[in-house]
Design a protein around this motif. Structure first.
Motif, mmCIF file in Angstrom:
data_model
loop_
_atom_site.group_PDB
_atom_site.id
_atom_site.type_symbol
_atom_site.label_atom_id
_atom_site.label_comp_id
_atom_site.label_asym_id
_atom_site.label_seq_id
_atom_site.Cartn_x
_atom_site.Cartn_y
_atom_site.Cartn_z
ATOM 1 N N LEU A 55 -97.122 21.088 9.704
ATOM 2 C CA LEU A 55 -95.880 20.316 9.767
ATOM 3 C C LEU A 55 -94.687 21.242 9.940
ATOM 4 O O LEU A 55 -94.745 22.432 9.624
ATOM 5 C CB LEU A 55 -95.683 19.503 8.477
ATOM 6 N N LYS A 56 -93.596 20.657 10.435
ATOM 7 C CA LYS A 56 -92.284 21.294 10.432
ATOM 8 C C LYS A 56 -91.278 20.235 9.984
ATOM 9 O O LYS A 56 -91.450 19.045 10.266
ATOM 10 C CB LYS A 56 -91.914 21.832 11.814
ATOM 11 N N TYR A 57 -90.227 20.688 9.285
ATOM 12 C CA TYR A 57 -89.193 19.766 8.796
ATOM 13 C C TYR A 57 -87.847 20.239 9.319
ATOM 14 O O TYR A 57 -87.373 21.319 8.967
ATOM 15 C CB TYR A 57 -89.191 19.736 7.273
ATOM 16 N N PHE A 62 -89.663 14.978 9.686
ATOM 17 C CA PHE A 62 -90.932 15.703 9.728
ATOM 18 C C PHE A 62 -91.532 15.609 11.130
ATOM 19 O O PHE A 62 -91.470 14.560 11.771
ATOM 20 C CB PHE A 62 -91.934 15.101 8.732
ATOM 21 N N TYR A 63 -92.126 16.711 11.572
ATOM 22 C CA TYR A 63 -92.843 16.746 12.841
ATOM 23 C C TYR A 63 -94.230 17.320 12.591
ATOM 24 O O TYR A 63 -94.385 18.272 11.814
ATOM 25 C CB TYR A 63 -92.138 17.649 13.863
ATOM 26 N N ASP A 99 -91.899 16.514 -1.567
ATOM 27 C CA ASP A 99 -90.644 17.258 -1.666
ATOM 28 C C ASP A 99 -90.898 18.757 -1.619
ATOM 29 O O ASP A 99 -90.132 19.519 -1.014
ATOM 30 C CB ASP A 99 -89.915 16.886 -2.963
ATOM 31 N N ALA A 100 -91.994 19.187 -2.254
ATOM 32 C CA ALA A 100 -92.338 20.612 -2.221
ATOM 33 C C ALA A 100 -92.736 21.033 -0.808
ATOM 34 O O ALA A 100 -92.349 22.109 -0.329
ATOM 35 C CB ALA A 100 -93.475 20.884 -3.209
ATOM 36 N N VAL A 105 -91.990 23.815 4.694
ATOM 37 C CA VAL A 105 -92.072 23.787 6.168
ATOM 38 C C VAL A 105 -90.695 23.641 6.815
ATOM 39 O O VAL A 105 -90.590 23.342 8.003
ATOM 40 C CB VAL A 105 -93.006 22.652 6.641
ATOM 41 N N LEU A 106 -89.634 23.850 6.033
ATOM 42 C CA LEU A 106 -88.267 23.706 6.551
ATOM 43 C C LEU A 106 -87.997 24.718 7.665
ATOM 44 O O LEU A 106 -88.289 25.898 7.535
ATOM 45 C CB LEU A 106 -87.267 23.906 5.413
#
Length: 464
Positions: A55-57, A62-63, A99-100, A105-106
């Motif tokens: 994932l990426k955020y 989210f992606y 949330d974690a 992945v931010l």
């Protein structure tokens, strides 16, 4: 990488994919649950989950490898995983874990590729070539690329009934344009008619092509609601299915979105505003053109491409199954759109605009822009190279024209400002000092007001 993959035979490709799946499965061991303590190690769970579901955020979204993924879907996935281990407060625990993951992945931004289109079954490179390999991207279309798809006969028949032949190329280019995340063409598309022609079917087809990469929102809401802008983040297209005839009080947001090349200030309810990128394009359907209460500038009008659709034939029988038929042709419509995208890129992101549409847009602007209409009228002003006219005399001629043509005039300040900005395009020259009858005032060289030359007292018309 594309060339290397294409050079492999099918059996080798399948073998490599199987090895990749086996390696993924081998690393899928659950090591985040402590049975003795009956406790979940959130750090280990996040690492395990991200390996299992990369994932990426970015910008509150989210992606995954397939594009935008909703938080609710991720929470459901986490809840299903935790069910054998967590017996109470499982939803709360899933939210806590998500949330974690969010911070794990931010990212600052997502890759935005304008040289390729990301399909459900792989990557299509615009310069030619398709590979089944996927990569993280800002937008993935929910449809397959099929080079052998049949020609979309029903779609082409529908377009022939909706648009004039010379305007179909414009729509084709715009629908290809929305496949890639860029605003280089700097234009929005409007389809206008008197109603019942089937314009909204174009929006339906766009939904089939884009899935959740598209939003539905009114242009008026986008221009006036400060939270509506953030809803367009990560989107390829915004559709206004029923454009209101009300004039926009502020066009700044619309112009910025259409030509956006840098970050914009975005705001979500209950959150601190932030800087984000938008690549959303705007398509609107209505019974009239988009107009503004105050902005009559070239910048506002040149960002619009207005296609006037054909009148609905009296003998036409509506096909109640048209939506299903068009859905069945989606893969063929994709190839049709890609043709338009390639043509647009080859033309350096300048749309093919027919003479009909150019004329329509000129007429629509005249209807909204009384200053332009006034300068193209006859009998009120005359153009002559050495002629002089004060700003006051020119405005009086405009007021006379507005009175006799039942047009609501612009204020004196607004009129003077607009004429000064457009002077060169109107073929006149603004001067700070114009001397007429021993008086000096601001004015223009290149025209004169007929009512002054003809000695007609303007007071006759002031009461109108």
């Amino acid at each position: 990488m594309k060339d290397e993959w294409n050079s492999l035979d099918e059996n080798t490709k399948k073998a490599l994919l199987n090895v990749a799946r086996q390696l993924e499965s081998a690393s899928d061991e659950v090591n985040w649950f402590d049975q003795k303590a009956n406790r979940i190690d959130e750090v280990e769970f996040c690492s395990w989950f991200i390996r299992r579901h990369p994932l990426k955020y970015v910008g509150g979204i989210f992606y995954d490898i397939d594009g935008i993924v909703s938080e609710e879907k991720l929470k459901k996935e986490i809840v299903d995983i935790l069910k054998p281990y967590v017996k109470t407060n499982i939803v709360k625990k899933a939210k806590q874990v998500l949330d974690a993951i969010r911070y794990e992945v931010l990212c600052d931004s997502m890759p935005k590729h304008t040289d390729r289109v990301h399909f459900k079954n792989g990557t299509y490179f615009i310069d030619g070539g398709f590979i089944p390999e996927k990569e993280f991207c800002s937008n993935r279309l929910p449809i397959n690329y099929n080079p052998n798809a049949k020609e979309p006969v029903r779609w082409l028949k529908f377009l022939d009934e909706l648009l004039f032949p010379e305007d179909i190329a414009t729509l084709q280019e715009f629908m290809g344009y929305i496949f890639i995340p860029t605003t280089k063409a700097q234009a929005m598309l409007l389809l206008v008619g008197s109603g019942g022609e089937g314009k909204s079917r174009v929006g339906f087809v766009c939904r089939n092509l884009l899935g959740n990469n598209m939003t539905v929102c009114s242009v008026n809401t986008l221009s006036s609601n400060r939270f509506a802008l953030a809803d367009q983040e990560g989107m390829l297209l915004m559709i206004d299915d029923d454009m209101k005839m009300e004039a926009l009080s502020d066009t700044g947001i619309i112009k910025a979105v259409v030509t956006m090349e840098d970050k914009m200030n975005l705001e979500r309810k209950g959150q601190q505003s932030y800087q984000g990128y938008l690549n959303v394009r705007i398509m609107a359907f209505g019974n009239g053109s988009l107009n503004s209460l105050y902005d009559k500038s070239d910048g506002f009008y040149r960002r619009q491409i207005t296609l006037r659709v054909k009148e609905k034939s009296e003998n036409r029988i509506d096909d109640r199954n048209l939506s299903e038929k068009l859905t069945s042709e989606t893969e063929g419509i994709v190839l049709w759109c890609l043709e338009g995208l390639k043509r647009l890129i080859a033309n350096e992101f300048h749309f093919t605009i027919s003479a009909r549409t150019v004329q329509n847009q000129t007429e629509l602007r005249k209807d909204e822009d009384s200053i332009l209409d006034f300068f193209e009228s006859e009998g009120y002003i005359s153009f002559k190279e050495e002629a002089l006219c004060t700003t006051k005399d020119l405005y009086e001629a405009y007021m006379l024209w507005a009175s006799e043509n039942l047009v609501k005039p612009r204020s004196e300040n607004s009129f003077s400002r607009e004429v000064k900005q457009r002077a060169s395009k109107l073929g006149i020259t603004y001067l700070k000092n114009v001397s007429i009858d021993r008086k000096t005032a601001r004015g223009y060289k290149g025209l004169y007001a007929n009512h002054i030359v003809d000695n007609v007292p303007f007071e006759k018309f002031k009461g109108a």
